[in-house]
Design a protein around this motif. Structure first.
Motif, short mmCIF file in Angstrom:
data_model
loop_
_atom_site.label_atom_id
_atom_site.label_comp_id
_atom_site.label_asym_id
_atom_site.label_seq_id
_atom_site.Cartn_x
_atom_site.Cartn_y
_atom_site.Cartn_z
N ALA A 342 0.94 -0.77 -0.18
CA ALA A 342 -0.09 -0.27 -0.03
C ALA A 342 0.70 1.58 -0.28
N GLU A 343 1.15 1.95 -1.30
CA GLU A 343 2.32 2.61 -0.96
C GLU A 343 2.15 3.36 -2.82
N ASN A 344 2.66 4.56 -2.93
CA ASN A 344 2.13 5.21 -3.89
C ASN A 344 4.32 5.45 -4.40
N PRO A 345 4.23 4.58 -5.69
CA PRO A 345 5.55 4.56 -6.42
C PRO A 345 6.25 6.44 -6.99
N ASN A 346 4.82 7.05 -7.68
CA ASN A 346 4.80 7.45 -8.49
C ASN A 346 4.82 8.79 -7.20
N MET A 350 5.67 6.30 -0.94
CA MET A 350 5.01 6.68 0.01
C MET A 350 4.08 5.81 0.12
N PRO A 351 3.80 5.74 1.92
CA PRO A 351 2.80 4.38 1.82
C PRO A 351 2.11 5.00 1.49
N ALA A 352 -0.21 4.46 1.79
CA ALA A 352 -0.99 5.04 1.43
C ALA A 352 -1.40 4.11 2.14
N VAL A 353 -2.64 5.15 2.79
CA VAL A 353 -3.00 4.28 4.35
C VAL A 353 -4.88 4.51 4.01
N ILE A 417 -4.54 3.74 -2.52
CA ILE A 417 -3.29 3.07 -3.85
C ILE A 417 -2.25 2.29 -3.96
N THR A 418 -1.77 0.79 -4.36
CA THR A 418 -0.77 0.48 -4.39
C THR A 418 0.73 -0.07 -5.74
N ASN A 419 1.30 -0.79 -5.43
CA ASN A 419 2.58 -0.88 -6.53
C ASN A 419 2.12 -2.02 -8.10
#
Length: 490
Positions: A342-346, A350-353, A417-419
């Protein structure tokens, strides 16, 4: 032999659920624990018993005195630490033993040995394992460190002596960078591991990161379950893992197996473990470290070997013998594991909660999904961003890549958002498809992957918006009919 009857799982998330499943198949009772933000966790519902652990959501899983008290209260005869948290705490393993509870893992002395990277390098060197040129004693003085680095020759790498996961690690290309990067590495080591000790070693450019899975019982029997290629990583943290390595020279592969098994036998290690190596472009082998716990990537090995690593851990901890000889273990096919975060590669990863509003998991032949998420699950902000592991299998490398593409295309998680789009971009890359990658692979191609992942994400959003708009139009106009054959939706 002491048959284990009831296990407390000192962990959370997908690995807790994984251990519960292993226990159920062995006829062993399972006990889960959960922090205040984990009350809705699937593993809490699936275990035979569950107990809350109060306090800070992270520190609660690290308070081993309280965890041992719960184990006693629940009449557990063993504790499985999973990975992360207390899994590599020699103090915890010893505390379990002192309280008459079986620690499902190696002896405390071996956890302590391999938790100290310098001591472990010295120990494996003594039993004939090749290591990188560098320090075997802790370095705390930056002046002394720079002198050592110049003697070794740049580039060198600074590594935290009491940590891992890429923390407290810096690559130094030139002498003029040393002081600044030494300070940066030691400060980060103090922050994450409580100790600023580092060691310095020769840096190998663009190697492959290869690890060997071993299992050892209490009677001196050791087998390997093949190798895994963990070269696809970002900032020394693994992103994709593959079993076996698709381009490793067969002679080198067999040499790695022999080195790992011989070292483990000579040291007297028990339980499962992973011996990790760097392999350079001329097939020189260098020991990095040994992980004294179950690895995040253990499923790919289970798939190609057919052996349940968690169950073997439990049985060996109970005093059981290995059930097979090396020649009886058959490895076949290729398995690939994608860490779903659960993170935003772009946005610099950044971790996404948030809350998962829609969830559709991939399925079909050759697909395994280790996760504890579901539609409506709220991702807590307190823990690592990994929310699952997608594993695919095929008898050929080409088949595994095709299956990976299909599975990732099927995987849909909405609300966070996920990778997943990043993984989709990677499996479409020609170098990945050809099995050509080393530890520099992802960093070199990241900008390209970002653009491709963004395009994939936008395409998916357009599909969802178009379908949603059509449904809303039908509802608002009270029109209940299928689109015509000439109406192309996507």
């Amino acid at each position: 032999m002491h048959k284990i009857k009831k296990v407390l799982i000192a962990n959370r998330g997908e690995i807790a659920l994984r251990i519960i499943r292993a226990c159920k198949e062995l006829g062993v009772k399972s006990v889960s624990i959960f922090s205040e933000v984990d009350i809705a966790g699937v593993w809490v519902r699936k275990a035979d018993e569950c107990y809350p652990i109060v306090g800070n959501p992270v520190e609660a899983y690290l308070n081993y005195d309280r965890i041992i008290d719960i184990a006693k209260k629940a009449k557990c005869d063993a504790i499985h630490p999973g990975y992360g948290f207390l899994s590599e705490s020699a103090e915890f393993a010893q505390a379990c033993a002192d309280n008459g509870i079986v620690f499902i893992g190696p002896k405390a002395e071996h956890i302590a040995l391999f938790g100290d990277k310098m001591a472990s390098k010295a120990a494996v060197k003594e039993v004939g394992v090749p290591i990188l040129e560098g320090t075997l004693e802790p370095v705390t003085d930056p002046v002394e460190g720079e002198k050592i680095a110049k003697e070794i020759g740049f580039p060198i790498i600074i590594k935290a002596a009491f940590g891992g996961g890429g923390r407290g690690m810096r690559i130094v290309e030139e002498a003029k960078e040393f002081q600044e990067l030494f300070a940066s590495a030691t400060n980060e080591a103090v922050k994450y591991f409580g100790k600023g000790d580092v060691f310095i070693e020769k840096y190998v450019r663009n190697p492959r990161h290869i690890e060997v899975q071993i299992i050892a019982d209490k009677f001196g029997h050791v087998v390997h379950l093949g190798d895994r290629d963990c070269s696809i990583q970002r900032r020394h943290q693994k992103v994709i893992e593959i079993a076996p390595s698709p381009l490793l020279n067969e002679d080198t592969r067999q040499k790695l197996y022999k080195i790992a098994v011989d070292a483990v036998k000579k040291i007297g290690y028990e339980s499962v473990g992973t011996v990790e190596f760097l392999v350079d472009d001329t097939d020189n082998i260098y020991f990095i470290e040994m992980n004294t716990r179950v690895q995040v990537e253990h499923p790919v090995t289970e798939i190609i070997s057919g052996i349940d690593i968690i169950q073997r851990m439990i049985e060996i901890a109970g005093g059981d013998r290995l059930k097979y000889k090396q020649e009886e273990i058959s490895l076949r096919g290729f398995a690939i594991e994608f860490r779903i975060n659960a993170e935003n590669p772009n946005n610099n990863f950044m971790p996404a909660v948030g809350t998962i509003t829609n969830y559709m998991a991939p399925g079909g032949p050759g697909i395994r999904l280790d996760t504890s998420i579901y539609s409506g699950y709220k991702i807590p902000a307190n823990y690592d961003s990994m929310i699952g592991k997608l594993i695919v299998f095929s008898l050929t490398w080409e088949g595994a890549v095709r299956r990976a593409k299909r599975a990732l295309d099927e995987f849909y998680i909405d609300g966070i958002i996920t990778n997943i789009p990043l993984h989709q971009a990677i499996v479409m890359d020609k170098d990945f498809q050809a099995g050509k990658f080393d530890t520099s692979y992802l960093e070199k191609k990241l900008d390209k992957f970002h653009m491709e992942a963004q395009n994939l994400l936008e395409d998916e959003q357009q599909k969802v918006e178009k379908l949603t708009s059509m449904v809303e139009h039908i509802k608002s106009n009270n029109i209940y009919k299928m689109p015509g054959e000439d109406d192309v939706l996507f």
